[in-house]
Design an enzyme around this catalytic site. Structure first.
Site, mmCIF file in Angstrom:
data_model
loop_
_atom_site.group_PDB
_atom_site.id
_atom_site.type_symbol
_atom_site.label_atom_id
_atom_site.label_comp_id
_atom_site.label_asym_id
_atom_site.label_seq_id
_atom_site.Cartn_x
_atom_site.Cartn_y
_atom_site.Cartn_z
ATOM 1 N N PHE A 154 1.156 -1.085 0.245
ATOM 2 C CA PHE A 154 0.008 -0.089 0.179
ATOM 3 C C PHE A 154 0.664 1.656 -0.349
ATOM 4 O O PHE A 154 1.912 0.909 0.463
ATOM 5 C CB PHE A 154 -0.629 0.310 1.268
ATOM 6 C CG PHE A 154 -1.880 -0.556 1.439
ATOM 7 C CD1 PHE A 154 -2.963 -1.463 0.861
ATOM 8 C CD2 PHE A 154 -1.583 -1.799 2.497
ATOM 9 C CE1 PHE A 154 -3.829 -2.166 1.368
ATOM 10 C CE2 PHE A 154 -2.337 -3.284 2.588
ATOM 11 C CZ PHE A 154 -3.856 -2.867 1.693
ATOM 12 N N ASP A 155 0.789 2.465 -0.574
ATOM 13 C CA ASP A 155 1.053 3.097 -0.426
ATOM 14 C C ASP A 155 -0.039 4.036 1.116
ATOM 15 O O ASP A 155 -0.692 3.322 1.140
ATOM 16 C CB ASP A 155 0.948 4.245 -1.238
ATOM 17 C CG ASP A 155 0.774 6.287 -1.659
ATOM 18 O OD1 ASP A 155 1.727 6.083 -0.940
ATOM 19 O OD2 ASP A 155 0.397 6.538 -2.332
#
Length: 315
Positions: A162-163
């Site tokens: 995930f960012d």
């Protein structure tokens, strides 16, 4: 007794995200629904090749076989196809031996209302408008890019990356960066390093994955746990500190974190072996998608516009 989806990780997915239907989609775009329908009928017994999300979905469904008497993951096909043209997708599901038995074929109508009806935690699609509708409706969603060539999925492990800002976390800090610049952002994050960030569109998904992961950590060493989670962000010191404090407040333990300070994410994601990477910036998703399956998380309509490319230090 009615089947209860509560407590399960429910993935809603379009048939084009699960299988390679790009030729068929081109036919639909260029020649219309009648030509598309005739083609699908004529080829409905021909096996479809895996699409961008296929490795992730296959790995997630395998979790259901690893803990006796616990069906942790449910996958539902949610598609604008008609029931007639959708038959090909179910034939492909059978061919690939995927444990998927539920579907919604809306015959061209909007799919947004059905996501909450099926208690969907994550919706994956190749269609930008359907993903935008999902995000606007409060459902975590990503527009998947084309599957990378020669991608090899990790064996016996799910790896999700995930960012941070505007994906796991709220876009509040992002707005400061956009309006006042990098220095103001860094100062703000340092001053608020012990204050948790607000929740982003994928926060609840992270919590569910973390809950599933905890069940497996009771049975596997951490490095061999079937679920492995990473944050890959262009934040760096001192902005990294707020990420850690936020995760602590949420009582979420991730396996790996990469604070890249603006360095390219693609090679790190390849080294991590991500089966999916979620980011809100096209400029990050596009290069990553050449190496690992990737999806862009759009902003909720009326909030932030896509960000400029950052050379160093942020996100």
């Amino acid at each position: 007794m009615a089947y209860d989806l509560s407590g399960k990780l429910v993935i809603g997915i379009s048939s084009r995200a699960l299988f390679d239907l790009e030729l068929e989609n081109t036919l639909y775009q260029e020649e219309g629904v009648s030509a598309y329908s005739l083609y699908q009928r004529a080829h409905e017994n021909e096996a479809l090749l895996p699409g961008t999300a296929f490795p992730l979905i296959k790995a997630l469904l395998q979790l259901n076989t690893m803990i006796p008497d616990q069906h942790l993951v449910e996958v539902v096909i949610i598609s604008r196809n008609s029931p007639d043209t959708g038959l090909r997708a179910f034939n492909a599901i059978a061919t690939h031996k995927l444990d998927i038995s539920r579907a919604a074929f809306t015959g061209g109508a909007s799919i947004a209302a059905y996501l909450k009806a099926f208690k969907v935690d994550l919706f994956l699609s190749r269609d930008a408008s359907d993903v935008q509708d999902a995000i606007n409706g409060g459902v975590a969603a990503a527009q998947l890019y084309a599957a990378p060539a020669d991608y090899v999925s990790p064996d016996h492990q799910i790896r999700i990356a995930f960012d941070g800002d505007a994906v796991l976390f709220s876009p509040e800090s992002e707005l400061i960066y956009k309006e006042k610049g990098l220095d103001a952002f860094a100062l703000h994050e340092h001053r608020h390093r012990h204050k948790p960030m607000g929740e982003g569109p994928f926060t609840e998904l992270l919590r569910k994955l973390s809950h599933i992961q905890l069940q497996f950590r009771e049975r596997f060493p951490q490095e061999d746990c079937p679920v492995r989670i990473a944050i890959v962000t262009a934040r760096n010191s001192p902005a990294h500190s707020r990420v850690i404090h936020t995760l602590r407040t949420w009582n979420v333990d991730i396996d790996e974190a990469f604070f890249l300070g603006g360095l390219p994410k693609s090679e790190v994601l390849l080294a991590f072996g991500a089966q999916i990477f979620f980011d809100d910036q096209h400029d990050h998703v596009q290069p990553a998608s050449a190496l690992v399956p990737s999806g862009r998380v759009p902003y909720k309509s009326g909030t932030l516009k896509p960000k400029r490319v950052v050379k160093s230090g942020k996100k």
